[in-house]
Design an enzyme around this catalytic site. Structure first.
Site, short mmCIF file in Angstrom:
data_model
loop_
_atom_site.label_atom_id
_atom_site.label_comp_id
_atom_site.label_asym_id
_atom_site.label_seq_id
_atom_site.Cartn_x
_atom_site.Cartn_y
_atom_site.Cartn_z
N LYS A 95 32.31 5.88 32.15
CA LYS A 95 33.06 6.09 30.84
C LYS A 95 33.48 7.62 30.77
O LYS A 95 34.62 7.68 30.26
CB LYS A 95 32.23 5.61 29.58
CG LYS A 95 31.16 6.38 28.96
CD LYS A 95 30.73 5.57 27.84
CE LYS A 95 29.32 5.95 27.56
NZ LYS A 95 28.92 7.27 27.64
N ARG A 145 26.94 4.75 18.91
CA ARG A 145 25.95 4.24 19.76
C ARG A 145 25.01 2.94 18.95
O ARG A 145 24.12 2.35 19.51
CB ARG A 145 24.96 4.93 20.48
CG ARG A 145 25.57 5.78 21.31
CD ARG A 145 24.78 5.62 22.75
NE ARG A 145 24.37 6.64 23.56
CZ ARG A 145 25.16 7.55 24.41
NH1 ARG A 145 26.19 8.00 23.89
NH2 ARG A 145 24.45 8.28 25.36
N ARG A 194 23.20 10.87 40.72
CA ARG A 194 23.84 11.95 39.83
C ARG A 194 22.64 12.85 39.62
O ARG A 194 22.84 14.03 39.65
CB ARG A 194 24.48 11.25 38.75
CG ARG A 194 25.18 12.31 37.96
CD ARG A 194 25.88 11.75 36.84
NE ARG A 194 24.93 11.52 35.56
CZ ARG A 194 25.17 10.93 34.45
NH1 ARG A 194 26.35 10.53 34.15
NH2 ARG A 194 24.60 10.81 33.39
N ARG A 234 20.45 17.25 35.41
CA ARG A 234 20.43 17.18 33.70
C ARG A 234 18.89 16.44 33.59
O ARG A 234 18.22 15.78 34.51
CB ARG A 234 21.32 15.96 33.78
CG ARG A 234 22.44 16.52 33.01
CD ARG A 234 23.58 15.57 32.62
NE ARG A 234 23.01 14.37 31.87
CZ ARG A 234 23.80 13.69 31.28
NH1 ARG A 234 25.08 13.47 31.64
NH2 ARG A 234 23.33 12.72 30.36
N ARG A 258 16.84 4.68 29.15
CA ARG A 258 18.23 4.95 28.53
C ARG A 258 19.06 3.70 28.52
O ARG A 258 19.65 3.07 27.71
CB ARG A 258 19.21 5.85 29.09
CG ARG A 258 18.42 7.38 28.51
CD ARG A 258 19.29 8.67 29.21
NE ARG A 258 20.56 8.58 28.85
CZ ARG A 258 21.42 9.08 30.08
NH1 ARG A 258 20.97 9.47 30.98
NH2 ARG A 258 22.66 9.30 29.53
#
Ligand code: AMP
Length: 186
Positions: free
Chosen positions: A13, A88, A127, A133, A144
């Site tokens: 997204k 969210r 990723r 991250r 998540r």
């Protein structure tokens, strides 16, 4: 044009939001990016948010609502904005509606990108190996995804009931997905 884009972590997204923002010449507001910036700057908000983000949990609604309230009145949002990663939760969706009403803004569309969960987990693990991250470890990734479906999927109903929801298949080449999104915006 005021839009929002939703989708589970890893669906792409953020990538689509950046393209759509340029196409429509509107501001792109990613709450994840805003929070990471706050953390990098060592602000009070950043300090609070870091704890939640590192555990893969959602940051409390009021922090997000305050951020959005301050952000959508800035000059770069005059032409419109694309909210990415927000709302969210139902609390955020209701809060956003109130904020937008008070500013005489209206939401034109809620775009929901959809994709298979295993495919998404594989993408995120890759990723994480590149990005470094702190919330891209396999354990946090699974958490998540779960949080997204348990908490955030309710807001799909919220926008469906308002006839603002558009589901878009989020698997395929980047430009194919962009074209699907642009087609529903016409
Ligand atoms: P993202 O970059 O959108 O995947 O967001 C990264 C992390 O920031 C999330 O896992 C949450 O901890 C936090 N975050 C971002 N947006 C929100 C939001 N709208 N509500 C609560 N937490 C958020």
């Amino acid at each position: 044009m005021n839009l929002l884009i939703m989708g589970p972590p890893g669906v792409g997204k953020g990538t689509q939001a950046k393209i759509i923002k340029n196409e429509l010449k509107i501001a792109h507001l990613s709450t994840g990016e805003i929070l990471r910036k706050e953390i990098a700057m060592g602000t009070k908000v950043g300090l609070i948010a870091k704890d939640y983000i590192d555990k893969g949990q959602l940051v409390p609604d009021q922090i997000l609502l305050d951020i959005i309230n301050d952000r959508i009145v800035l000059p770069d949002c005059k032409n419109g904005y694309l909210l990415d990663g927000f709302p969210r939760t139902l609390g955020q969706a209701n809060g956003l509606e109130k904020i937008m009403r008070s500013l005489n803004h209206s939401l034109d569309m809620a775009i929901s990108l959809t994709a298979d969960e295993d495919e998404l987990i594989n993408r995120l693990i890759k990723r994480g190996q590149k990005s470094g991250r702190t919330d891209d470890t396999p354990e946090v990734i699974r958490k998540r995804q779960k949080i997204y479906w348990v908490q955030t999927a309710q807001i799909l109903d919220f926008y469906q009931n308002k006839n603002l929801l558009k589901n878009i298949d989020g698997l395929g080449e980047i430009n194919e997905i962009t074209n699907r999104i642009l087609a529903v915006l016409k």
